[in-house]
Structure formats: structure tokens, C-alpha cells
Design an enzyme around this catalytic site. Sequence first.
Site, PDB file in Angstrom:
ATOM      1  N   HIS A   1      -1.261  -1.235  -4.188  1.00 53.81           N
ATOM      2  CA  HIS A   1      -2.506  -0.741  -3.501  1.00 53.81           C
ATOM      3  C   HIS A   1      -2.548   0.679  -3.493  1.00 53.81           C
ATOM      4  O   HIS A   1      -1.701   1.247  -2.733  1.00 53.81           O
ATOM      5  CB  HIS A   1      -2.502  -1.600  -2.331  1.00 53.81           C
TER       6      HIS A   1
ATOM      7  N   SER B   1       0.821  -1.332   0.086  1.00 56.31           N
ATOM      8  CA  SER B   1       0.113   0.060  -0.094  1.00 56.31           C
ATOM      9  C   SER B   1       0.802   1.049  -0.019  1.00 56.31           C
ATOM     10  O   SER B   1       1.462   1.339   1.019  1.00 56.31           O
ATOM     11  CB  SER B   1      -0.974   0.143   1.198  1.00 56.31           C
TER      12      SER B   1
ATOM     13  N   ASP C   1      -4.683   3.802  -1.902  1.00 56.89           N
ATOM     14  CA  ASP C   1      -5.643   3.878  -0.950  1.00 56.89           C
ATOM     15  C   ASP C   1      -5.970   5.428  -1.206  1.00 56.89           C
ATOM     16  O   ASP C   1      -5.345   6.451  -0.706  1.00 56.89           O
ATOM     17  CB  ASP C   1      -5.145   3.840   0.522  1.00 56.89           C
TER      18      ASP C   1
ATOM     19  N   MET D   1     -11.795  -5.921   5.241  1.00 58.79           N
ATOM     20  CA  MET D   1     -10.763  -5.041   5.909  1.00 58.79           C
ATOM     21  C   MET D   1     -10.753  -5.687   7.328  1.00 58.79           C
ATOM     22  O   MET D   1     -11.488  -5.985   8.101  1.00 58.79           O
ATOM     23  CB  MET D   1     -11.545  -3.601   6.151  1.00 58.79           C
TER      24      MET D   1
ATOM     25  N   ASP E   1      -6.976  -6.326   3.923  1.00 57.86           N
ATOM     26  CA  ASP E   1      -6.273  -4.915   4.119  1.00 57.86           C
ATOM     27  C   ASP E   1      -6.001  -4.589   5.430  1.00 57.86           C
ATOM     28  O   ASP E   1      -7.363  -4.163   6.137  1.00 57.86           O
ATOM     29  CB  ASP E   1      -6.845  -4.166   3.308  1.00 57.86           C
TER      30      ASP E   1
ATOM     31  N   HIS F   1      -8.383   1.319  -4.134  1.00 62.36           N
ATOM     32  CA  HIS F   1      -9.035   1.184  -2.949  1.00 62.36           C
ATOM     33  C   HIS F   1      -9.767   2.647  -2.451  1.00 62.36           C
ATOM     34  O   HIS F   1      -9.032   3.369  -1.876  1.00 62.36           O
ATOM     35  CB  HIS F   1      -8.128   0.622  -1.724  1.00 62.36           C
TER      36      HIS F   1
ATOM     37  N   MET G   1      -8.466   8.527   0.038  1.00 63.88           N
ATOM     38  CA  MET G   1      -9.344   8.786   1.191  1.00 63.88           C
ATOM     39  C   MET G   1      -9.760  10.356   1.151  1.00 63.88           C
ATOM     40  O   MET G   1      -9.106  11.103   0.560  1.00 63.88           O
ATOM     41  CB  MET G   1      -8.582   8.481   2.467  1.00 63.88           C
TER      42      MET G   1
ATOM     43  N   MET H   1     -11.922   4.844  -0.606  1.00 65.45           N
ATOM     44  CA  MET H   1     -12.575   5.267   0.803  1.00 65.45           C
ATOM     45  C   MET H   1     -13.270   6.479   0.805  1.00 65.45           C
ATOM     46  O   MET H   1     -12.919   7.418   1.363  1.00 65.45           O
ATOM     47  CB  MET H   1     -11.479   4.906   1.991  1.00 65.45           C
TER      48      MET H   1
END
Length: 223
Positions: free
Chosen positions: A32, A7, A34, A136, A174, A65, A36, A67
Site C-alpha cells: 500500500h 502501508s 500512500d 477510511m 485503511d 492510495h 500525500m 490523497m
Amino acid sequence: MIYVAPSLFAADFANLEASVKRVTDAGANYLHLDVMDGAFVPNISFGAPVIAALRHHSKLFFDVHLMINDPIRYIDDFVKAGADIITFHLESCSDPAAVIRAIREREVRCGLAISPATPVERLLPYLPDIQMALIMTVVPGFGGQAFMPEMLDKVREVRRVADRDHLKLDIEVDGGLTADNVGQATAAGANVIVAGSAIFKAKKPKMTIGMMRSAAMMNPYKG
Ligand code: DX5
Ligand code: ZN
């Protein structure tokens, strides 16, 4: 096949290109990413422009991913940025089926994630329509948290249903994964392993990834 997905959230943000090269040379399969938004989770990371910039420097499989609230608004942006799979949270939208369609229509793979508080039963109806389930193993929003082993019951249940229904499904875990607990996750049926701190903070990431792979090989899912 076991896929290791470092990540980027745990990388040195002042040196992203070098960070990606470092984990590529260390044997990563996926990167990966992330995303957010400071609303779905109480933290802000980076968005599509950063991913698009990295796309020019990497051939790794980009595992995005999301979020973020109402992810359907940004699917196009992440497809254009070069995502190979887009995973969004079941809790982040009112019509997950519409988001799955929006991703699939653009011929990108689709993943669906659930946070620790969400029961696995809510994920099961969507399994035939997705390529990856993300369970998760920490509350999303921050790196470096402790792995929640009790989430592996969800992994076992998703793998059981996928096998029963003959679905070709990847299961990603994850949060808090290390060489010490990755075997528990693969034995439960996970085959995509995200690790932020464990890989990016390692002095020798190649050794860490190698240790994760051997732990996975020694602890296969047996059905
Ligand atoms: C958490 C993120 C994770 C996180 C993993 O919200 O989705 O991908 O960066 O980091 P570690 O491996 O440090 O828990
Ligand atoms: Zn993640």
C-alpha cells in the site's frame, strides 16, 4: 480471499528497498503506497518517482492510495510508475467519473475512497465502475491513529449493495487496523486490509500478518 496490504508510510524511509523485502518475506499480498500532497491532506509523503524506483525491486501488487487534489493530473505518472491499482478520493475532485475513466482507459484497476466525514451514499453510484471501494477508518493524512469502528457500517452497506447487484468488488479498510480489530472489518465485508504501524513496527511482521489472517479467517463475512 483476504489480502494484507502493509502501508509503506510506516516504513523506515532511509531503507525502503529493505522494508519492502521485509514485508514481502512476511507474506504481504499488496504494497500500500500512500501519496500525500500537503493540500488534500495536511502532510506530504512521496510521489511517482519513489514508486517507480521500488517497482524495479518488487513483484508485489502495488496498491497506490492517492490523497491529492485533482488526481486526474497525475494518473499517467502513477500508471508509468507501475501502479496495479490506483485509488483516489471522492472528495478530491469535481468529476470522479472522469477520473475513473482516465484510470480504466490505461488498463489499471481503479479504487475509490471516502474519508470518515463522507456519507457512504455518495460512493454507491460509482460501485459498478470500480474494482475496489476504500473505506477510511481514520481521517487520512497520518499513520498510527486509532481505528474508528463506526466506519464499519459503511463497509456493511457497500458489501450489501455489491452483493445485491452482483458486483465483483474488493472492499479495503485503511487506518488503525491491528490483529485485534481486523476480524470486525472482515465480518463487516472488507477483504483488503491495510496496516502501517501494526506491521512495520512489529518485531516479527510475519507473525503479525499471520495473526491478522487467522483473525480474518475466524471472522468471515456471512452476508
Ligand atoms: C492514512 C493512510 C494509511 C496509514 C495507515 O492517511 O492512508 O494508509 O498509513 O497507517 P496505520 O495502519 O498506522 O493507521
Ligand atoms: Zn492509505
